[in-house]
Every structure is written in C-alpha cells, then in structure tokens.
Design an enzyme around this catalytic site. Structure first.
Site, mmCIF file in Angstrom:
data_model
loop_
_atom_site.group_PDB
_atom_site.id
_atom_site.type_symbol
_atom_site.label_atom_id
_atom_site.label_comp_id
_atom_site.label_asym_id
_atom_site.label_seq_id
_atom_site.Cartn_x
_atom_site.Cartn_y
_atom_site.Cartn_z
ATOM 1 N N LYS A 22 9.770 10.227 -45.764
ATOM 2 C CA LYS A 22 8.455 10.459 -45.147
ATOM 3 C C LYS A 22 7.552 11.248 -46.090
ATOM 4 C CE LYS A 22 7.956 14.043 -42.257
ATOM 5 N NZ LYS A 22 6.886 14.978 -42.619
ATOM 6 N N ASN A 23 8.109 12.295 -46.708
ATOM 7 C CA ASN A 23 7.279 13.212 -47.490
ATOM 8 C C ASN A 23 6.939 12.700 -48.880
ATOM 9 O OD1 ASN A 23 7.226 14.799 -45.269
ATOM 10 N ND2 ASN A 23 8.711 16.299 -46.012
ATOM 11 N N ARG A 93 -0.697 17.099 -40.139
ATOM 12 C CA ARG A 93 -1.141 17.976 -41.221
ATOM 13 C C ARG A 93 -1.223 17.238 -42.546
ATOM 14 N NH1 ARG A 93 -1.268 22.770 -41.851
ATOM 15 N NH2 ARG A 93 -0.535 22.574 -43.985
ATOM 16 N N CYS A 117 0.590 24.736 -36.474
ATOM 17 C CA CYS A 117 1.926 24.151 -36.656
ATOM 18 C C CYS A 117 2.949 25.140 -36.124
ATOM 19 C CB CYS A 117 2.140 23.906 -38.147
ATOM 20 S SG CYS A 117 3.663 23.052 -38.454
ATOM 21 N N ARG A 122 0.323 27.902 -42.315
ATOM 22 C CA ARG A 122 0.302 26.830 -43.321
ATOM 23 C C ARG A 122 -1.107 26.688 -43.885
ATOM 24 N NH1 ARG A 122 3.838 21.896 -41.377
ATOM 25 N NH2 ARG A 122 3.983 21.510 -43.614
ATOM 26 N N ASP A 308 13.565 22.037 -44.689
ATOM 27 C CA ASP A 308 13.591 20.948 -43.709
ATOM 28 C C ASP A 308 14.995 20.628 -43.232
ATOM 29 O OD1 ASP A 308 10.893 19.062 -45.274
ATOM 30 O OD2 ASP A 308 10.924 20.871 -44.047
ATOM 31 N N ARG A 400 7.742 11.512 -35.177
ATOM 32 C CA ARG A 400 6.806 11.667 -36.300
ATOM 33 C C ARG A 400 7.544 11.500 -37.623
ATOM 34 N NH1 ARG A 400 4.025 16.920 -36.753
ATOM 35 N NH2 ARG A 400 3.562 15.845 -38.678
#
Ligand code: EPZ
Length: 444
Positions: A22-23, A93, A117, A122, A308, A400
């Site tokens: 995802k990132n 975000r 968040c 952040r 994470d 998500r």
C-alpha cells in the site's frame, strides 16, 4: 457499517500470496501526475485507500482505468486542475503525496491539509520545508496548502526530524525534485523500501535519482518524464502480519511473494520469539508451532522494526509467557490498540511511549473497536487466538490497508464472518455462564 465476527482457536494451514505494498502504491500512483505519457502499474493492492487516491487523481484531470487485480492505467487528460479537494483528501492522509508531483508538473497545487489520525501527531512541516527549499511559494489558508513555482530549482535539503525522517515527506520532495532545474541533495531521506520503489519507478520514467535506500539522495533534474509500465513491490507489513498470525495460532503456513530482503529486522525479532522461517524458492515457510518467548523491541525507521508492525506484535506478546517492553519511537502515542486488547484480557501497562505487556495463556473473546489500520489487524490477530468469539467494529479502518485480510485468513483455516453491524450476544465463558445460572436460580 460492517463488522467482523472472529471465532478463535482454529489452527491455520495452507498457502496465501502477499499483495502489493500500500505504502508504495500510493506515492507511485500520485507520481503518475509527472508523466508525459500513459503509465501502467501492476501488483496494485485492492484497497479502499487505492480507490480513494484514484478518485483524487481523476478529480485532478487524470484518466484512471483497469482492474487492480491485473493492472491500473493512468493518463493525464486535463492538466488544468490544481486542487485536491478536502472531501476526498480527508478520507486519507496519503493524499498529501499529490502535492509534490502537482507542483512540479503544473506549477501550482492546492491540497487540503490531511486530517487527524489516531496514531498520533502527523505534521507536514518537513514536506513544506523541502518544497520551499526547491523554490516553491507556500501558504496555508482555510485548511489548504497553496504551493506555486514557475520553475523549481535544485537545492540541498535536510529532512531529518526528532523521530528520524519522513516517508511521505521524502516521497513528496523527491517527486518534485525530478523536474527541478539542477541538482537536489536530500540529507536524512527516508530509506523505507516503499521510498526506494517510488525512486525506482521515477527512474524507469527517465528520472536520475541515486542513493535510494540510503539517507542521502542525489537527484539530477530532467525536462520531462515519459510514460511507462511498472510493478509495485510486495507488502512487507502484510507479510509480517500473516507471519504473526501463524505464531499466534501455533500454525505452519506458506506465503508467496514475501519481500524477505526488506524484512531483516522483522525476521530477526520473530526468530527470537520462536518462529521458524525458511525460504523454498518463491515460497516462504512460516512455522509457528514451537514454544514462544517474550521479546522487548523498539519500533524505529527502516531498517528497524516498522512502527506498522508494532500493534500486531503487541497482540502476539499478549499471549506469550513473560514480560515484553514495547516502545514506538516513530509514533510515541500509537497504542490505541492496547485498550482494546485489554478488553480481551490482555495485561498491558502504558508508561509514556512504552507499553509493558505481561503475557497470559489465552485472551477471551469480546466486543472491540478498531481505531486505525494496523490496530484493526492487531485485533483480528488477537481474536484468532482468543477463546470463543470476538466482534470487531469500525473495520473500515482495516479495509483501507489490507486486501481482503479475512478472506486470506479464512483461506488458511480461520473462521471469520463479515456481517452488517448488529447487536451480537457473545457466548459467555462457561464459568461466567454457570455463575449467572446460579444467581438466577437463587433469585427465583
Ligand atoms: C508513512 O506515514 C506511512 N504511510 C505510515 O504507514 C508509516 O507508519 C509511517 O510512514 C512511518 O513509517 C504511508 O506511507 C502512506 P512519516 P508518514 O512522515 O509518511 C514526523 C500505515 O499503517 N514528521 O514518516 O505520514 C511524524 O510526526 C501507515 O500503513 C514530522 O515531524 O509518516 C512522525 O513522528 C500509518 N514532520 C515521524 O516524522 C513531517 O513533516 C514519521 O512520520 C512529517 C513527519
């Protein structure tokens, strides 16, 4: 609203594949704004965040089509759009990743400030510091970032913070610098594999970035970037999540597409816990059937243990005999999951940016609430090993960032149902049920 009902105590077995990261997918999708030609991206995970960012890009005049299970195609059809609207950005975000590419390619950008968040403070001050260093005029008004620059110019930029570096900040500044005039040097750049993947993607379109994976990036600006065809790296966080599931349930499973070379610290700590992880060609065997040991760890920027994975590790330590001291140096307040795990019987004590976990033999099923993406995964994992059933609400957080996590776990033998939110009476623990019966007889 949907919720998950997880029946605990089922061992896992079999093989599932790890999806694209995802990132990496999000900043790379944002960077397609920079290309003069069509771009095809492969191995894109089917996530709500991916769909949200695709909508942001469409609102910015891009045509986005295809099927994420195969490939997504991106092409700019109207480059007059310069505003990423609050209604879309507030949902995610990472939409802030369009700021750098939009500014570099269209000379103007107006992006809603990312919302709050649950994992902690952040800010985006380093993003803006880097873009200003490249010559952008930046102001913040009415909750939007306004950025403008007719021509960005290379600069020497320091992106360090008290917490290490900034992943999406490095993505934003690197993406902008590829079209700047001259040379940009970024010191204290993030080294995460997802940042490397973005840099490799940009280089595949004709950018000149060297130093990827080190804290010092050098970028020679170019006139333009071509279109291209690129495959996203696998998700090391999802892989770690599935490995922890094997450990929590005392199971032997097989995983495909594990980016083991991006997971040294994770494989090290899971080995200390007692997992036996071995590579058989493209298949990674994860044997969680042995004894487990409690471990202490600090979540750090790459190549350290990722923040994470911190929540998922806390679930594992909650049912591992002994004491585990867990610190998150990236997001010191990222412990919303601790209170929900406590509802399941976990023994967790907060001490500032540290949590002390005393492992117990088994958690008990309960009604719990997801609070953010990785906390949701941690609760699913904890429920797999808990007694009886656990109901997890607000699982939109989970969707998500995980591609059908419950489907993958069910394919391995878990028993997880996704149902519409409704009152659910959880089966009581036998002792509690007997006590309740005795009380009702006495009252009669
Ligand atoms: C990225 O967030 C990831 N998100 C996060 O993953 C991940 O937890 C985080 O990096 C750390 O690895 C995406 O890539 C889309 P940061 P990001 O900027 O870039 C401070 C998930 O679960 N900071 O690296 O927003 C900040 O407060 C998500 O997949 C500043 O001070 O994180 C934090 O303490 C959650 N100023 C630290 O740096 C800034 O301008 C790291 O933040 C930016 C950040």
């Amino acid at each position: 609203m949907e919720m998950l009902v997880v029946s605990g105590g089922h061992p896992l077995s079999g093989r599932v594949a790890v999806s694209g990261a995802k990132n990496a997918a999000l900043p790379i999708m944002a960077a397609t704004l920079l290309a003069d030609g069509p771009v095809t991206l492969r191995n894109i995970p089917q996530l709500v965040d991916v769909a949200t960012l695709a909508r942001v890009l469409v609102s910015l005049g891009m045509k986005v089509h295809g099927d994420t299970s195969a490939a997504l195609h991106f092409e700019t059809v109207d480059d007059s759009q310069q505003t990423a609207d609050y209604e879309l950005v507030r949902r995610m975000r990472a939409s802030i990743c369009v700021l750098g590419p939009l500014l570099a390619k269209r000379k103007r950008a107006c992006v809603s400030l990312p919302g709050g968040c649950n994992i902690g403070h952040r800010p985006i001050d380093l993003h803006l510091k880097g873009l200003r260093a490249l010559g952008a005029e930046i102001s913040i008004e009415n909750g939007y970032v306004y950025a403008a620059a007719n021509q960005l110019r290379g600069a020497d930029i320091y992106l360090g913070s008290a917490f290490g570096s900034t992943v999406t900040g490095t993505c934003n500044v690197m993406s902008a610098a590829v079209l700047a005039e001259g040379t940009t040097r970024i010191e204290a750049a993030a080294c995460e594999p997802e940042v490397i993947d973005l840099g490799n993607f940009l280089n595949s379109l004709g950018a000149h970035i060297v130093g990827l994976g080190t804290p010092c990036l050098t970028i020679e600006g170019v006139e333009s970037l071509s279109g291209g065809d690129y495959s996203i790296v696998s998700d090391r966080i999802e892989a770690a999540t599935l490995m922890i599931a094997a450990s929590l349930t005392g199971s032997l499973i097989e995983l495909e597409n594990v980016p083991v070379h991006h997971m040294t610290a994770v494989l090290e700590i899971l080995g200390q816990v007692g997992l036996k992880i071995s590579q058989w060609g493209e298949i990674t065997k994860v044997d969680g059937r042995g004894e487990r040991s409690a471990v202490d760890f600090v979540a750090r920027p790459y190549p350290g243990i990722p923040t994470d994975v911190q929540a998922q590790m806390m679930s594992l330590m909650s049912v591992t005999s002994g004491k585990s001291i867990i610190t998150d140096s990236v997001f010191p307040d990222r412990f919303m999951h601790a209170s929900e795990l406590t509802r399941m019987g976990a023994q967790i004590r907060r001490e500032g940016s540290t949590a002390v976990v005393e492992g117990i033999p088994r958690l008990s099923g309960a009604h719990v609430m997801a609070s953010d993406l990785r906390a949701s995964a941690a609760l699913v994992l904890a429920a797999l090993a808990a007694e009886r059933e656990t109901v997890i609400r607000r699982i939109y957080h989970l969707d998500r960032g995980y591609e059908r996590l419950e489907s993958k776990l069910n394919a391995l033998g878990a028993v997880i149902r996704r149902v519409e939110d409704q009152p659910v009476e959880l089966p009581m623990a036998p002792s509690l049920a007997e006590n309740a019966t005795r009380r009702s007889h006495r009252a009669a």
